[in-house]
Motif scaffolding. Structure first.
Motif, PDB file in Angstrom:
ATOM      1  N   ALA A  39       1.729  -4.170  -3.309  1.00 55.33           N
ATOM      2  CA  ALA A  39       1.598  -2.722  -3.458  1.00 55.33           C
ATOM      3  C   ALA A  39       0.211  -2.300  -2.985  1.00 55.33           C
ATOM      4  O   ALA A  39      -0.765  -3.050  -3.127  1.00 55.33           O
ATOM      5  N   TYR A  40       0.115  -1.083  -2.453  1.00 58.52           N
ATOM      6  CA  TYR A  40      -1.138  -0.600  -1.875  1.00 58.52           C
ATOM      7  C   TYR A  40      -1.548   0.733  -2.504  1.00 58.52           C
ATOM      8  O   TYR A  40      -0.701   1.562  -2.846  1.00 58.52           O
ATOM      9  N   ARG A  41      -2.871   0.909  -2.622  1.00 62.52           N
ATOM     10  CA  ARG A  41      -3.437   2.142  -3.175  1.00 62.52           C
ATOM     11  C   ARG A  41      -4.297   2.820  -2.129  1.00 62.52           C
ATOM     12  O   ARG A  41      -5.111   2.171  -1.453  1.00 62.52           O
ATOM     13  N   LEU A  42      -4.115   4.127  -1.998  1.00 66.13           N
ATOM     14  CA  LEU A  42      -4.927   4.935  -1.107  1.00 66.13           C
ATOM     15  C   LEU A  42      -5.700   5.953  -1.939  1.00 66.13           C
ATOM     16  O   LEU A  42      -5.123   6.613  -2.798  1.00 66.13           O
ATOM     17  N   ARG A  43      -6.970   6.062  -1.673  1.00 71.30           N
ATOM     18  CA  ARG A  43      -7.817   7.021  -2.389  1.00 71.30           C
ATOM     19  C   ARG A  43      -8.410   7.993  -1.379  1.00 71.30           C
ATOM     20  O   ARG A  43      -9.150   7.587  -0.471  1.00 71.30           O
ATOM     21  N   ILE A  44      -8.052   9.278  -1.535  1.00 73.68           N
ATOM     22  CA  ILE A  44      -8.563  10.309  -0.634  1.00 73.68           C
ATOM     23  C   ILE A  44      -9.885  10.817  -1.203  1.00 73.68           C
ATOM     24  O   ILE A  44      -9.928  11.371  -2.312  1.00 73.68           O
ATOM     25  N   THR A  45     -10.961  10.634  -0.459  1.00 72.30           N
ATOM     26  CA  THR A  45     -12.301  10.918  -0.979  1.00 72.30           C
ATOM     27  C   THR A  45     -12.924  12.180  -0.402  1.00 72.30           C
ATOM     28  O   THR A  45     -13.987  12.608  -0.861  1.00 72.30           O
TER      29      THR A  45
END
Length: 366
Positions: free
Chosen positions: A97-103
């Protein structure tokens, strides 16, 4: 977060209660016959027709993330394998599973593609975090063969997001979007689905923070195939706003179902909520089911409404269009495209993308 086979065997696809709306409109037997217990859980990448910043195809993944998006592994924990048999299947087959964080604010859409073109059961799992940002997001859910399960978890706080979801299915598809909207978050969402052999598409939104809001529009289309589209909106925060409007279509023995739930809890004082569900049956032999539900637990409510309609395609309108030189498919295409334009009008940055995808889906189907 995974599940053992013994625990999986004890799970059911859904829990049945006393309500007549809790009914199995999804053909779960097809998923049982094409489960990860019977199909391979690995597959090579196929030829993906769409470019994306995240491309999951078969068991392979490619990343080309824009600036302002960080990548890590893991998930947000908004979904659990013990919830249902289909989620149990998802976690049983899941490899990573992958996590994306929009900064930071995104000018161009963040594009995520989930794709399968092999006889296998493949699970894809993406989590997205967004705080104090504005961002458009496009999710392409593409199931050409086999059984594909895609789970998207979204957690946002003080964010303004537009989310366009495009389902292009030929085979079996399970999709779950589960979103937690914190204080001040505003989401404008539009979903268009071209049904496969059986498409189970579910979107859950939890408005937890004060003054969070959701405008959700959906357009499920089943031509000779079947789609069960579920929308669930739970409002916990004060002064939250939600409005769900879905217009689906069934044609050539298609099967289109929309079940929409909105619940305003006691803590969600001075909120507003609405669900409007409509299915247009384009010909004889097709099926349309519309089941909106609204529950309000507080007496301090700004507004609350729901409505349901299942209608036959207007024969007078069809006759008028055909008298102008259009054949039946062209007339229906024009009608459906007009509905798509109306449903996507709430979008700002993704409006043209939404309308072009509706047009492509209609042209491909008809």
């Amino acid at each position: 977060m995974f599940i053992e086979r013994e625990a999986l065997e004890r799970l059911t696809y859904q829990k049945y209660g006393d309500s007549p709306t809790i009914k199995s409109y999804t053909k779960w037997k097809l998923f049982e016959e094409n489960s990860p217990l019977k199909l391979p859980t690995e597959a090579n990448a196929g030829e993906v027709p769409i470019r994306g910043h995240v491309v999951l195809s078969g068991s392979e993944v490619e990343f080309g993330l824009p600036e302002g998006v960080e990548l890590s592994e893991g998930m947000l924990g908004l979904s659990q394998p013990e919830e249902s048999r289909i989620l149990g299947f998802h976690f049983y087959a899941l490899r990573k599973a992958y996590r994306l964080r929009i900064t930071r604010d995104l000018v161009e859409p963040l594009v995520i593609v989930s794709h399968l073109s092999a006889k296998a059961f493949i699970s894809h799992h993406i989590s997205i975090e967004a705080e104090n940002v504005r961002a458009p997001i496009i999710i392409y859910d593409m199931a050409e063969e086999g059984t594909k399960s895609l789970v998207v978890e979204l957690k946002a706080r003080n964010a303004e997001l537009e989310v366009l979801t495009v389902g292009r299915h030929s085979s079996l598809s399970h999709y779950l979007l589960r979103a937690s909207l914190g204080e001040g978050t505003r989401v404008r969402a539009f979903t268009v689905i071209s049904a496969g052999e059986m498409s189970h598409h579910r979107e859950d939104y939890s408005l937890e923070g004060a003054k969070s809001g959701l405008i959700l529009r959906g357009m499920p289309i089943a031509i000779g195939r079947a789609v069960d589209y579920l929308t669930n909106v739970l409002q916990y925060g004060e002064k939250t706003v939600s409005e769900t409007r879905v217009h689906g279509f069934s044609y050539e023995n298609g099967w289109t179902v929309h079940r929409g739930v909105a619940k305003v809890f006691e803590s969600a004082r001075n909120s507003s909520s609405g669900v409007v569900s409509q299915i247009t049956i384009m010909d004889e032999g097709s099926l349309g089911v519309s089941v909106p539900m609204l529950e309000v637990d507080t007496g301090e409510i700004e507004s609350a409404f729901h409505s349901s309609a299942v209608r036959q395609f207007d024969e007078d309108a069809l006759f008028y269009l055909r008298s102008r030189g259009l054949d039946s498919d062209e007339a229906m295409s024009l009608f459906v495209h007009g509905i798509g334009e109306a449903l996507s009008s709430h979008l700002e940055r993704l409006r043209s993308k939404a309308r072009s995808n509706v047009r492509e889906l209609i042209e491909g189907l008809l």
